[in-house]
Design an enzyme around this catalytic site. Structure first.
Site, short mmCIF file in Angstrom:
data_model
loop_
_atom_site.label_atom_id
_atom_site.label_comp_id
_atom_site.label_asym_id
_atom_site.label_seq_id
_atom_site.Cartn_x
_atom_site.Cartn_y
_atom_site.Cartn_z
N ARG A 114 34.75 80.74 55.34
CA ARG A 114 35.26 82.03 54.89
C ARG A 114 35.45 83.00 56.05
NH1 ARG A 114 30.16 85.25 52.63
NH2 ARG A 114 28.53 84.18 53.75
N ASP B 187 23.53 75.45 62.38
CA ASP B 187 24.90 75.98 62.35
C ASP B 187 24.90 77.51 62.50
OD1 ASP B 187 23.67 75.47 59.69
OD2 ASP B 187 25.32 76.70 58.97
P1 AMP Z 1 25.88 80.52 55.78
O1 AMP Z 1 24.70 80.23 54.89
O2 AMP Z 1 26.54 81.85 55.52
O3 AMP Z 1 25.56 80.34 57.22
O4 AMP Z 1 27.01 79.46 55.40
C1 AMP Z 1 26.84 78.06 55.42
C2 AMP Z 1 28.17 77.39 55.24
O5 AMP Z 1 28.76 77.73 53.98
C3 AMP Z 1 29.22 77.75 56.28
O6 AMP Z 1 29.98 76.62 56.55
C4 AMP Z 1 30.02 78.84 55.60
O7 AMP Z 1 31.33 78.95 56.11
C5 AMP Z 1 30.02 78.35 54.15
N1 AMP Z 1 30.15 79.46 53.20
C6 AMP Z 1 29.25 80.41 52.92
N2 AMP Z 1 29.70 81.25 51.98
C7 AMP Z 1 30.95 80.83 51.65
C8 AMP Z 1 31.96 81.27 50.73
N3 AMP Z 1 31.78 82.33 49.96
N4 AMP Z 1 33.11 80.57 50.69
C9 AMP Z 1 33.30 79.49 51.45
N5 AMP Z 1 32.41 79.03 52.32
C10 AMP Z 1 31.24 79.69 52.43
MG MG Z 2 26.46 80.33 58.85
#
Ligand code: AMP
Ligand code: MG
Length: 487
Positions: free
Chosen positions: A93, A252
């Site tokens: 996103r 990540d």
């Molecule tokens: P995060 O927990 O924010 O670090 O995200 C973990 C993974 O999920 C990453 O690959 C983000 O790009 C993906 N991600 C998190 N929220 C969303 C969303 N609302 N839509 C699409 N991908 C998401």
């Molecule tokens: Mg992330």
């Protein structure tokens, strides 16, 4: 100072090609409006702060307009999430809009978070909500002001676009700045998918652009890994010294530059609590406050594994061995300064540990304790702070040791002591309840509280007239807020 159309792009990551990222256009948000902008971050791009108020600014950072030289890309990476390997993640996103270089010759990635679906969105909607965008903005700029290495935030743009989380919310975008968005997980992706050529290309890219001084070393990749270990040790020492809990230390979310990255359910400690877990989905406390130190090393080991094609296992192990001693040295150095000590003694570590144990048992406010300790002489300050402790005998014993230690440290005037201590002990930190108040106002259309809080936190060490309400312990409702992990 530059106008918005005068930014100069040089999209080095995009040039690595389609094995590393995918071209995706941002999906615009409806009725974009500026919520908050950081003048300090604007300065990194040589932008005149006044341009934030122009309609085109909100259009650019909500996906309506794009510079002709921008090349929006979604990056691919993977990573270990809560200890388990997820083979493919990526910008689900967020988009790397391009790299801008400023007059000082620094490159800054422009990353737009909340920009819509990409090939890496999995089950997600590609969006970010106003609440989480404000939290990322405030935290980035507040950590920077505290001297903690971090990605930066240029602005938050709000909108009328509905986004569904536990309830209906509004979509927003935050523009993140960092010299690089390469994560540990980038290296893991190419290692586990067995793409040695691309992995070598990535390693060259990072080495050339971000660790050029390591080129001079006999083993450049090893020198680079050592530097990454050192930077992480220092960053995490600063988190621990200032009470910052990241909450989602998945690989990540770990930057190759050793900067704080990807803000989710993070929190600053109010009461000192070594076992504090800020992420309510973290049932086992993997990312609890005190676990951040060993997890830092665990994450570096995961990166080391991905670097085995370039560096011998023995050399990697040796470099990993630098982490804990370096962490300890940075942490103790900062804690000494927080206590107003300018010399080092063998028992200082014990002095710090004893204090933290007493604070833990009495639920003492972590930030205000140190600030008040520097308000006056050690003698006077501990006499006043004593009331905050339940174990009075324990505190008196500690205070006796502390006063004697201060005495041995040197003969400083009260003014000198205050000046030194206040320069490392913030009065204002981003308490969850302060963020919550600002978010509630913003969700009803009033952005002034977000802007004011951002202002106050941009000078955390300076007492600011009329801002007493930002330097208080949380009210009862604000003590144990459940911060939604959805973002
Ligand atoms: P995060 O927990 O924010 O670090 O995200 C973990 C993974 O999920 C990453 O690959 C983000 O790009 C993906 N991600 C998190 N929220 C969303 C969303 N609302 N839509 C699409 N991908 C998401
Ligand atoms: Mg992330």
């Amino acid at each position: 100072m530059k106008a918005l159309d005068e930014l100069t792009f040089d999209n080095r990551f995009a040039r690595l090609g389609d094995a590393f990222s995918t071209h995706v256009l941002p999906e615009p948000l409806d009725e974009p409006r500026l919520v908050v902008a950081s003048n300090a971050a604007m300065a990194l791009l040589d932008l005149d702060p006044a341009v934030a108020q122009t309609p085109v600014f909100a259009e650019l950072f909500s996906g309506h307009k794009l510079w002709a030289e921008a090349e929006p890309r979604a990056m691919v990476y993977s990573g270990h999430q809560f200890g388990g390997y997820t083979p493919q993640l990526g910008d689900g996103r967020g988009l790397l809009l391009g790299e801008v270089y400023n007059e000082a010759g620094e490159h800054w990635d422009l990353h737009l978070k909340g920009a819509g679906m990409t090939p890496y969105s999995r089950m997600g909607d590609g969006r970010a909500v106003l609440r989480s965008s404000i939290r990322e903005f405030l935290a980035s700029e507040a950590l920077h002001a505290l001297g903690i290495p971090t990605s930066r935030a240029l602005c938050v743009i709000g909108s009328s676009t509905p986004v569904w989380r536990e309830k209906q919310e509004r979509g927003a975008m935050v523009l993140r700045l960092a010299p690089s968005h390469v994560r540990f997980g980038h290296f893991e992706y190419f290692y586990y998918t067995k793409k040695p050529e691309q992995q070598a290309e990535l390693a060259e890219h990072v080495l050339n652009l971000h660790y050029p001084e390591c080129r001079e070393q006999p083993e450049p990749y090893l020198a680079m890994f050592r530097e990454i270990v050192e930077r992480n040790a220092e960053m995490i020492a600063k988190w621990q010294a200032y009470g910052f809990c990241h909450g989602v230390m998945n690989t990540d979310n770990m930057s190759i530059l050793g900067i704080t990255f990807d803000f989710g359910p993070f929190a600053f400690l109010d009461d000192f609590d070594a076992h504090f877990i800020c992420n309510h989905s973290d049932h086992e406390g993997r990312y609890s406050f005190s676990n951040q130190v060993p997890i830092g090393q665990w994450n570096l080991s995961a990166l080391a594994q991905a670097l085995t094609p370039f560096i011998s296992v023995d050399a990697l192990k040796e470099a990993l061995g630098l982490y804990l001693p370096l962490y300890q040295a940075h942490y103790l150095d900062l804690m000494r300064r927080r206590l107003g000590l300018s010399t080092a003694e063998d028992d200082d570590q014990k002095l710090v540990e004893r204090l933290l144990k007493l604070m833990q048992n009495s639920g003492v406010d972590y930030t205000l304790f140190f600030r008040r300790l520097g308000d006056e002489s050690a003698e006077m300050a501990v006499a006043k702070l004593r009331d905050d402790f339940v174990d009075l005998a324990g505190f008196d014993a500690w205070a006796g040791l502390y006063k004697a230690r201060v005495e041995r440290d040197g003969d400083y005037s009260e003014e000198q002591r205050r000046e030194w201590m206040h320069a490392v002990n913030p009065l204002y930190i981003l308490r969850n309840y302060l963020a919550q108040n600002a978010i509630a106002a913003a969700e009803s259309g009033d952005y002034s509280e977000v802007q004011r809080l951002h202002e106050v936190l941009s000078k955390p060490f300076e007492e600011q007239a009329g801002m007493e309400q930002y330097a208080q312990r949380p009210p009862d409702w604000g003590k144990h807020l459940e911060i939604s992990c959805s973002s």
